[in-house]
Structure formats: structure tokens, C-alpha cells
Scaffold this motif. Structure first.
Motif, short mmCIF file in Angstrom:
data_model
loop_
_atom_site.label_atom_id
_atom_site.label_comp_id
_atom_site.label_asym_id
_atom_site.label_seq_id
_atom_site.Cartn_x
_atom_site.Cartn_y
_atom_site.Cartn_z
N ARG A 6 -18.89 39.11 -17.86
CA ARG A 6 -19.57 38.81 -16.48
C ARG A 6 -18.80 37.68 -15.83
NH1 ARG A 6 -24.04 36.33 -20.37
NH2 ARG A 6 -22.80 34.37 -20.52
N GLN A 7 -17.91 37.01 -16.58
CA GLN A 7 -17.08 36.13 -15.90
C GLN A 7 -16.10 36.29 -15.33
OE1 GLN A 7 -17.03 33.20 -19.31
NE2 GLN A 7 -18.85 32.24 -18.68
N LEU A 8 -15.59 37.72 -15.27
CA LEU A 8 -14.35 38.20 -14.67
C LEU A 8 -14.54 37.79 -13.10
CD1 LEU A 8 -13.45 41.56 -16.45
CD2 LEU A 8 -12.15 39.25 -16.50
N THR A 9 -13.43 37.44 -12.40
CA THR A 9 -13.42 37.31 -11.00
C THR A 9 -13.65 38.95 -10.61
OG1 THR A 9 -11.23 37.84 -10.80
CG2 THR A 9 -11.93 35.49 -10.84
N MET A 10 -14.27 38.84 -9.26
CA MET A 10 -14.38 40.16 -8.54
C MET A 10 -12.97 41.12 -8.68
SD MET A 10 -17.12 39.43 -5.83
CE MET A 10 -16.97 40.87 -5.08
N GLU A 11 -11.81 40.27 -8.10
CA GLU A 11 -10.60 40.79 -8.00
C GLU A 11 -9.94 41.41 -9.46
OE1 GLU A 11 -6.00 39.90 -6.48
OE2 GLU A 11 -7.61 38.03 -6.51
N ALA A 12 -10.49 40.71 -10.62
CA ALA A 12 -9.94 41.20 -11.82
C ALA A 12 -10.93 42.33 -12.14
CB ALA A 12 -10.28 40.05 -13.03
N ARG A 13 -12.08 42.46 -12.11
CA ARG A 13 -12.76 43.59 -12.10
C ARG A 13 -12.46 44.77 -11.51
NH1 ARG A 13 -18.06 40.50 -11.42
NH2 ARG A 13 -18.41 39.79 -13.56
N GLU A 14 -12.04 44.68 -10.19
CA GLU A 14 -11.42 45.64 -9.34
C GLU A 14 -10.18 46.24 -9.82
OE1 GLU A 14 -9.72 45.99 -5.04
OE2 GLU A 14 -11.62 45.00 -5.15
N THR A 15 -9.30 45.35 -10.28
CA THR A 15 -8.26 45.59 -10.68
C THR A 15 -8.14 46.58 -11.91
OG1 THR A 15 -7.08 43.74 -9.85
CG2 THR A 15 -5.88 44.64 -11.78
N GLY A 65 -9.79 35.60 -18.67
CA GLY A 65 -10.73 34.55 -18.71
C GLY A 65 -10.93 34.07 -20.23
#
Length: 87
Positions: free
Chosen positions: A14-23, A9
Motif C-alpha cells: 500500500r506504500q508503493l507510489t502510483m507510478e510503481a503500481r502502474e509499472t 520501498g
């Protein structure tokens, strides 16, 4: 083996998607084009981070740089699953 490409992004963690954070949380190692991305400081501390800054220093042509990075990722991706994060 697989190469996963993850979009970081605009650079605000804080603007990362939940999927990106999890990855990112589940990864052990990550490849980045450069450490000069604003997200670099926000990456999880447990990650082993590899960059292509050495290629950027040697190659001023954008297409040639992209080709060199792609070739390096393919070599690594044949050996193991890898994560390449891009802006």
C-alpha cells in the motif's frame, strides 16, 4: 532496449507510489534480487518473476554479487526491455 529499475520501498504494497503500481501492472516479467523481500507476496499475480537467489547462494561477497546481477541484467536488457525491482 532498456533496463528500468523500480524501487519497491519498505515492503508494504500500500506504500508503493502510483507510478510503481502502474509499472508493475503493465509489466509481464520482473527481475528481483531475491524472493526474500517482504514485497514479494504483494506483487501482481500475472507477473513472471525471476530472482537472483541462485547467485546469492553461490556468492557471499556483496560487491561480487552486485556485479554478477548487473552482468545478467545487461545480457537480458540487450535482448528486450526489462524491469528490475529493488528494495
Amino acid at each position: 532496449m532498456a533496463i528500468t529499475i523500480l524501487g519497491l520501498g519498505f515492503g508494504e504494497p500500500r506504500q508503493l507510489t502510483m507510478e510503481a503500481r502502474e509499472t508493475l501492472q503493465n509489466a509481464r516479467e520482473i527481475f528481483l534480487r531475491t524472493r526474500a523481500h517482504t514485497m514479494f507476496a504483494g506483487l501482481p499475480q500475472h507477473l513472471t518473476i525471476n530472482t537472483f537467489d541462485h547467485l546469492r547462494a553461490m556468492e557471499s561477497d556483496t560487491d561480487a554479487l552486485a556485479s554478477a546481477i548487473a552482468a545478467a541484467l545487461i545480457v537480458r536488457g540487450v535482448q528486450a526491455d526489462i524491469l528490475y525491482a529493488v528494495p
